[in-house]
Design a protein around this motif. Structure first.
Motif, PDB file in Angstrom:
ATOM      1  N   HIS A   1       0.940  -1.180   0.136  1.00 11.32           N
ATOM      2  CA  HIS A   1       0.013  -0.060   0.045  1.00 11.32           C
ATOM      3  C   HIS A   1       0.814   1.182   0.038  1.00 11.32           C
ATOM      4  O   HIS A   1       1.704   1.108   1.005  1.00 11.32           O
ATOM      5  CB  HIS A   1      -1.038   0.118   0.997  1.00 11.32           C
TER       6      HIS A   1
ATOM      7  N   TRP B   1      -8.621  -2.893   0.635  1.00  7.62           N
ATOM      8  CA  TRP B   1      -9.478  -2.604  -0.362  1.00  7.62           C
ATOM      9  C   TRP B   1     -10.638  -2.035   0.211  1.00  7.62           C
ATOM     10  O   TRP B   1     -11.648  -1.260  -0.368  1.00  7.62           O
ATOM     11  CB  TRP B   1      -9.928  -3.563  -1.418  1.00  7.62           C
TER      12      TRP B   1
ATOM     13  N   SER C   1      -8.163   2.062   1.110  1.00 10.29           N
ATOM     14  CA  SER C   1      -8.551   2.795  -0.141  1.00 10.29           C
ATOM     15  C   SER C   1      -9.904   3.480  -0.222  1.00 10.29           C
ATOM     16  O   SER C   1      -9.881   4.342  -0.874  1.00 10.29           O
ATOM     17  CB  SER C   1      -8.417   1.499  -1.177  1.00 10.29           C
TER      18      SER C   1
END
Length: 132
Positions: free
Chosen positions: A97, A122, A126
């Motif tokens: 990341h 995710w 994010s």
């Protein structure tokens, strides 16, 4: 987190030193979602947290290009730097990341990368940046 009216009486948010705190605090309230604090128990580091709420988007033509081999490079660097964490040969289920996303001026530098599980990457981190 909720805004405490008494907080403004204790701190002068008009001074430069408190501006980042105020901006992040207000943005957190407006978003109602605090940035996740994520700790890596292997190398004993905490993922970088934005300290201001007005990070500018970098135009696409000026951004660092995404390195498609970043996870492999990061894995090699990480093991050399901190030792093998025992997460498997290819770190299945983990992502590399960008702590400061490329969209906001981040780079592919190892100092800007943090290992996250796919789910955490995710479904938590994010989406927070997408809503930024």
């Amino acid at each position: 987190m909720y805004f405490d009216e008494g907080l403004t009486e204790k701190f002068d948010f008009s001074t430069d030193i408190f501006q980042p705190l105020q901006v992040v605090y207000v943005k957190t309230i407006l978003k109602t979602v605090a940035y996740p604090e994520i700790y890596n128990s292997h190398n004993k580091t905490t993922m970088w947290t934005p300290t201001k709420a007005n990070i500018k988007v970098v135009p696409k033509d000026k951004r660092t290009k995404r390195d498609t081999n970043l996870k492999r490079k990061f894995r090699t660097w990480y093991i050399k730097e901190y030792g093998d964490p025992g997460w498997g040969a290819t770190w299945p289920g983990l992502q590399a990341h960008h702590e400061l996303p490329l969209e906001y001026g981040g780079t592919n530098s190892m100092s800007n990368v943090f290992p996250l599980t796919e789910d955490l990457h995710w479904n938590t981190v994010s989406p927070w940046w997408k809503a930024y």
